[in-house]
Design an enzyme around this catalytic site. Structure first.
Site, PDB file in Angstrom:
ATOM      1  N   SER A 103      66.179 -23.028  86.241  1.00  0.00           N
ATOM      2  CA  SER A 103      66.500 -22.410  86.183  1.00  0.00           C
ATOM      3  C   SER A 103      66.500 -21.056  85.574  1.00  0.00           C
ATOM      4  O   SER A 103      65.711 -20.327  85.810  1.00  0.00           O
ATOM      5  CB  SER A 103      68.120 -23.085  86.635  1.00  0.00           C
ATOM      6  OG  SER A 103      69.433 -22.352  87.126  1.00  0.00           O
ATOM      7  N   ASP A 163      70.757 -18.598  92.575  1.00  0.00           N
ATOM      8  CA  ASP A 163      71.495 -20.007  92.903  1.00  0.00           C
ATOM      9  C   ASP A 163      72.857 -19.981  91.929  1.00  0.00           C
ATOM     10  O   ASP A 163      74.052 -20.418  92.620  1.00  0.00           O
ATOM     11  CB  ASP A 163      71.239 -21.280  93.326  1.00  0.00           C
ATOM     12  CG  ASP A 163      71.390 -22.814  91.555  1.00  0.00           C
ATOM     13  OD1 ASP A 163      71.456 -21.117  90.391  1.00  0.00           O
ATOM     14  OD2 ASP A 163      71.307 -23.260  91.638  1.00  0.00           O
ATOM     15  N   ALA A 184      82.915 -21.553  86.331  1.00  0.00           N
ATOM     16  CA  ALA A 184      82.407 -19.740  86.198  1.00  0.00           C
ATOM     17  C   ALA A 184      81.528 -19.368  85.741  1.00  0.00           C
ATOM     18  O   ALA A 184      81.135 -18.085  85.747  1.00  0.00           O
ATOM     19  CB  ALA A 184      83.588 -20.242  85.079  1.00  0.00           C
TER      20      ALA A 184
END
Ligand code: 16G
Ligand code: MG
Length: 747
Positions: A267, A491, A584
């Site tokens: 990621s 993502d 968030a």
């Protein structure tokens, strides 16, 4: 004399077999029905006496089972007429005519006799002697069936024999003298198929696994846990764990009888890291109960016996076998280490007899989507990349075009919406190109940080922008009305812009929750569906207090708070007809229940509703198709956001002004052992070390609108401190006060 027939296997002088005696079996092998019985023989050495096994010659690999009814002859006889046949039958047995099919075909082609492929040692396993008082296939049909590992293979009836038992006895005894104890196998019904030599197979698998482990040994002293985002660490110490994850993916697939995904990515982590996580059949994260197996496999020593024993125990416990089918779908991000790591996953899974689908370069959400589509027979969409883009782009176009058509009528043609995107130098850059190709008349996307110059996630990407609350490198904030950053596996999504006073404003996951919830509840109200569905927003402790306040008090939508990590949010979202979840950090999506989907569909078709109601329902229906319900998806969320802004006629400033964030601060605190910090109440309160929570409460009470929490990170060896208050100065000060108290109490 009948007594000894129970030992027919010891007294039998010959086993006479009948071929092609059931028409469905003839069809399955593409043979022609004989006009007289087809006779061949097995020698008595073909019997197998318990506890011995069938011995499979090592160079044979297509041994088939053929279940048959055996007829046991009770006396020496010749030239028996059909009418006398019954008198010569002493009893029956169930038998298998084991056949090496490849060799048989070869013999048939060459016109050779079948003895070898049908009469080899152990080719005739039989059940116990069945007395003729117990069954009488001459007067009523007998059901013959065979299951292999619980799966029905043969399921036939003796009434379907082409030549009945008396015909067979008459025909055979005309030419061959039958003796007391001789056995006639009467042919197999349809359902023949290969058996697999599990012993050979497991030896073979072990050999391959040993070789793979030698190639990628586990470094000594390493401990890796399957955390919130799977296994993740420096890429150079990852290869060995890829073996174990490949094995686990295969077992999971065997158990679920469905395709399992394995995504190779780290990621938003730096380029030198990598990782892997598994995707469950419905496109969701690996079920938590399996994280234990992942951790067990990770902790085992690098020893084939230890590893194999564990795999065998697991297979027994999970009730699966080595030869059960399995399918694993693999994809990876743009990291240099990804192709090698994915190849190890592939090689390991293949050892356990797994079919691999390698999708190569994909975003994480694309693989989640693909796994879901593959497993539900493409009900959710087609499982190709083209299918993915078709689905989200077509839905986007439908929503926007209708809206733009209306706008054209009132205020003239609207130019394409302009957007500059920081792709974090990752896989998203390649995939955003497709959006540009398909939607250029509606959306002009300029891609920055596309990987041609900068490094993956280095001073760019959604995580960087969120954490430092500033623009990334490589993306000059000049000409565009709005900007986005996605992360290294696409993502997460964050929006930002510069106002007329050159001030930077960021719109994070909380803002998506509010925007999506506003749009969906508007549409539900317009469609008069609001009372019939349960809608909720799911947040974590990191959600800005103002967003929670706005959703609950202004929008009247309930909010649930869960611990950090997508799996927790996703799981909770399933409790609602419409579950909107965003962390968030910009990761999130919306889940729509089947109940909601069918209500929306019914509303569209309901002629008693007004046009306005039906339009709102159909907009909702199309909107659902933009969303990737399997997991948070930067590309899908981007289209959904643009569609909502367009339909709600909101500018990015208008979106920002829906509510005002409370100033906040996040800190990373390094302590000697982060497990000393233990939390409860969705990580909002500490239960250890003692007194920490009391101190936090006391400090927080000194600030207006103050809120703070402390939690150990699941992905880094640090503790995170979060604080918010009415002013930035207060938020910073509160965070710093808490940091000091954490350091003090964990010394
Ligand atoms: C992982 C999680 C993310 C979570 C973050 C927390 C997934 C796909 N990602 O990135 O949801 O917010 O970890 O990290 O599950 P932390 O525990 O270090 O704060
Ligand atoms: Mg990510």
């Amino acid at each position: 004399m009948t007594g000894t027939l129970e030992n027919f296997r010891s007294i039998c002088t010959k086993i006479i077999c009948v071929g092609r005696n059931y028409s469905e079996h003839i069809n399955e092998l593409g043979d022609v029905a004989p006009t007289t019985p087809l006779i061949f023989m097995k020698p008595p050495s073909a019997f197998v006496i318990e506890p011995n096994d069938i011995k499979i010659p090592s160079d044979w690999d297509e041994l088939h089972h053929e279940v048959e009814l055996g007829v046991i002859i009770n006396k020496k006889c010749q030239n028996v007429s059909k009418e006398q046949a019954e008198e010569n039958i002493g009893g029956y047995c169930l038998a298998l005519d084991m056949t090496e099919r490849k060799i048989q075909y070869d013999f048939i082609k060459q016109g050779y006799p079948w003895l070898l492929c049908k009469g080899f040692d152990t080719s005739c396993p039989c059940g116990n002697f069945i007395d003729k008082n117990q069954i009488n296939p001459l007067s009523s049909s007998v059901n013959l069936w065979l299951r292999v590992n619980g799966q029905m293979r043969h399921d036939g009836h003796t009434r379907d024999m082409i030549f009945a038992i008396p015909d067979l006895i008459a025909y055979i005894s005309k030419y061959i003298t039958l003796e007391h104890g001789d056995l006639i196998l009467t042919g197999t019904p349809a359902g023949v198929g290969p058996i697999i030599n599990l012993i050979n197979m497991s030896e073979f698998a072990k050999e391959k696994l040993t070789a793979l482990m030698l190639e990628y040994p586990k470094p000594s002293g390493i401990i890796l846990g399957y955390g919130t985002a799977g296994f993740r660490t420096r890429a150079d110490i990852l290869p060995w764990i890829m073996i174990r994850i490949g094995l686990l993916a295969s077992l999971r697939s065997k158990v679920k009888k469905a395709c399992i995904g394995a995504m190779i990515t780290a990621s938003h982590n730096p380029e030198q890291d990598n990782g892997v996580k598994l995707i469950d059949p419905y496109g969701e994260m690996l079920d938590q109960s399996w994280e234990v197996y992942a951790n067990n496999l990770s902790s085992l020593d690098d020893n084939i016996h230890v590893l194999w024993d564990y795999l065998e125990t697991l297979m027994t416990q999970l009730n699966v076998q080595l030869n059960d089918k399995s399918t694993v779908a693999i994809a990876y991000d743009t990291r240099q280490s990804s192709p090698l790591l994915s190849n190890i996953v592939k090689n390991a899974a293949e050892i356990l007899n797994t079919n691999i689908m390698n999708f190569e370069l994909m975003t994480t959400p694309q693989l989640h989507y693909t796994v879901r589509c593959y497993n539900d027979n493409e009900l959710y969409g087609s499982y190709t990349e083209a299918g993915y883009f078709d689905k989200i782009c077509t839905a986007f176009r439908k929503l926007i075009e209708a809206r733009r058509y209306n706008l054209c009528m009132t205020s003239g043609a609207k130019p394409a919406e302009q957007l500059a995107i920081d792709a974090a130098n990752g896989i998203g850059a390649q995939k955003l190109v497709y959006l540009n190709q398909r939607l250029s008349d509606l959306l002009t996307i300029e891609i920055f940080n596309d990987g041609t110059k900068g490094h993956l996630n280095e001073k760019c990407g959604a995580d960087y922008v969120k954490l430092y609350q500033k623009a990334p490198d490589g993306l000059p904030l000049t000409n565009y009305p709005k900007y986005c950053s996605i992360d290294g596996d696409a993502d997460r999504l964050i929006y930002y812009f510069i106002d007329e006073n050159q001030r930077f404003h960021m719109l994070d996951g909380d803002r998506f929750s509010v925007l999506f919830a506003s749009f969906i509840s508007n549409k539900l109200k317009e469609a008069k569906l609001m009372d019939q569905v349960k809608m909720g927003v799911i947040q974590t402790a990191y959600a800005n207090g103002s967003s929670t306040n706005y959703i609950v008090n202004t929008m009247n939508v309930p909010v649930a708070c869960v611990p950090t990590g997508v799996k927790h949010l996703h799981h909770k979202a399933l409790d609602y007809d419409i579950g909107i979840y965003f962390e968030a950090n910009g990761h999130g999506t919306v889940l729509f229940s089947d109940n909601l989907k069918s209500k929306v569909k019914a509303a569209i078709e309901d002629q008693n509703r007004t046009d306005e109601e039906r339009l709102a329902a159909s907009q909702l229906h199309v909107f659902i198709d933009i969303i990737n319900e399997t997991v948070g998806d930067a590309l899908a969320d981007l289209l959904a956001t643009e569609a909502i802004l367009c339909l709600m006629n909101l500018s990015i400033e208008g979106w920002l002004h829906l509510y005002n964030d409370l100033p906040q601060r996040q800190l990373k605190v390094a302590i000697k052992d982060r497990t000393m910090i233990q939390t409860t109440d969705a990580e909002r309160r500490c239960i250890a070390p003692a007194h920490l929570q009391d101190c936090i409460d006391e400090l927080v009470s000194k600030y207006s609108s103050g809120r703070s929490f402390v939690r150990p990170s699941g992905t880094e060896d640090i503790v995170r401190v979060y604080a918010e208050a009415t002013t930035q100065v207060d938020a910073d000060k509160l965070a710093d006060d808490i940091r000091k108290i954490v350091e003090e109490l964990t010394k």
